[in-house]
Design a protein around this motif. Sequence first.
Motif, PDB file in Angstrom:
ATOM      1  N   ALA A   1       0.835  -1.208   0.000  1.00  0.00           N
ATOM      2  CA  ALA A   1       0.000   0.000   0.000  1.00  0.00           C
ATOM      3  C   ALA A   1       0.865   1.250   0.000  1.00  0.00           C
ATOM      4  CB  ALA A   1      -0.928  -0.003   1.214  1.00  0.00           C
TER       5      ALA A   1
ATOM      6  N   ARG B   1      -8.716  -1.587  -0.677  1.00  0.00           N
ATOM      7  CA  ARG B   1      -8.259  -2.048   0.632  1.00  0.00           C
ATOM      8  C   ARG B   1      -9.064  -1.393   1.749  1.00  0.00           C
ATOM      9  NH1 ARG B   1      -2.979  -1.045  -1.736  1.00  0.00           N
ATOM     10  NH2 ARG B   1      -1.929  -3.009  -2.254  1.00  0.00           N
TER      11      ARG B   1
ATOM     12  N   ARG C   1     -12.631  -2.707   2.019  1.00  0.00           N
ATOM     13  CA  ARG C   1     -12.659  -4.082   2.547  1.00  0.00           C
ATOM     14  C   ARG C   1     -12.213  -4.165   3.996  1.00  0.00           C
ATOM     15  NH1 ARG C   1     -10.413  -7.744  -2.583  1.00  0.00           N
ATOM     16  NH2 ARG C   1     -12.202  -7.333  -3.957  1.00  0.00           N
TER      17      ARG C   1
ATOM     18  N   HIS D   1      -9.381  -2.817   5.469  1.00  0.00           N
ATOM     19  CA  HIS D   1      -7.967  -2.681   5.815  1.00  0.00           C
ATOM     20  C   HIS D   1      -7.699  -1.245   6.257  1.00  0.00           C
ATOM     21  CE1 HIS D   1      -7.030  -6.654   4.240  1.00  0.00           C
ATOM     22  NE2 HIS D   1      -7.752  -6.352   3.169  1.00  0.00           N
TER      23      HIS D   1
END
Length: 392
Positions: free
Chosen positions: A323, A385, A388, A390
């Motif tokens: 990321a 991300r 979802r 994260h």
Amino acid sequence: MNFSVPAQVLELASRVKEFVRDIVVPYEKDERWTSHGPTDDLRRELNDLARKAGVFAPHVSKEYGGQDLSHLGQVAVFSAAGYSMLGPVALHCAAPDEGNMHLLDVVARPDQRERYLKPLASGAGRSCFCMTEPSPGAGSDPSQLLTTARLDGNTWVIDGEKWLITGAEGAAFAIIMAKVVGGEADGRATMFLADMSDDAIKIERTLDTIDSSFTGGHAVVRFDQLRVPSDAILGEIGEGYKYAQIRLAPARLTHCMRWLGSAIRAQEIATEFARRRTAFGKVLGEHEGVSFMLADNAMDIHTSQLTIWHTAWLLDKGEKASAESSMAKVICSEAIARVADRSLQILGGLGTTRDTIIERFYRDVRAFRIYDGPSEVHRWAIGRRLVRGHTK
């Protein structure tokens, strides 16, 4: 967080900066820097000068004569090399070779290291990474891979077309991404090593592109029943996408490092011009319209530096930093492009000419927002991300 690097690495970076400023920069007017990048003749001459100065390929492992720099060490050295767009070429830390060296160092077997990595690390030859394909093949979406590899006895037969392949013209070998057809790994991406001298590999044309800083330019490459032995597989069969991430995450960051050096150079040129050029009764820098652009440049450079350092620190800790490397790619490619744009604007008509390096830097850095993943793809991945659950 600790972004410090050893004193000897800082000393090396200082020597690299001096080498690039004093030795490499004068070559920017050399006719061998063509619209398709520096020629191999120019590359070899610059490599020899870097060896003489003791700054050649410091990033490679000590096994091959380098200093095995950490990621933070690379930040210091690569940004110093990037002060000229020919600097990474001279130091042999330019794309795609630098990323391919890292991939081979991590994945290749001992015999592959001897055959491919050793001569590549020494600068004896160049390499290319063949993944991107023309539409409707793999581009931003690697799952659209169309190049195939099928097993015929003990030989793999590779067919397909690759596009925008950096450095293909003049490369000694290629790392080829292909989709396996048949067997247990059917449909899975696999990497293969092949000599570019093979008659089944054809460079159909070299593309005319906006950028011109990569040796060999960018080409369309076709594989027409290319036959390679089973031991030509790089790593394990079916693990091509995993190995691509091993290569691409650090490679995104080294692109940021190199272009950061060019942004610092552009800011220096623009600042010096703003200090001496006069208009409407005073020097340009005293006009807020210009001084604000210089200030914005300084902030974009500072933000890029911090982003690069943080991601490098994470990689040195052993984290994947997927990321963070995506964020660094977007932040730096867009911030550095703004620095190029403002610097050109400050120089006015002079900025549009090749009397300074800024015009060339402006064109080259525009492509940075596209290669190694367009900004939009990285934003999509980061956003996915977050959606979802994260944290980053």
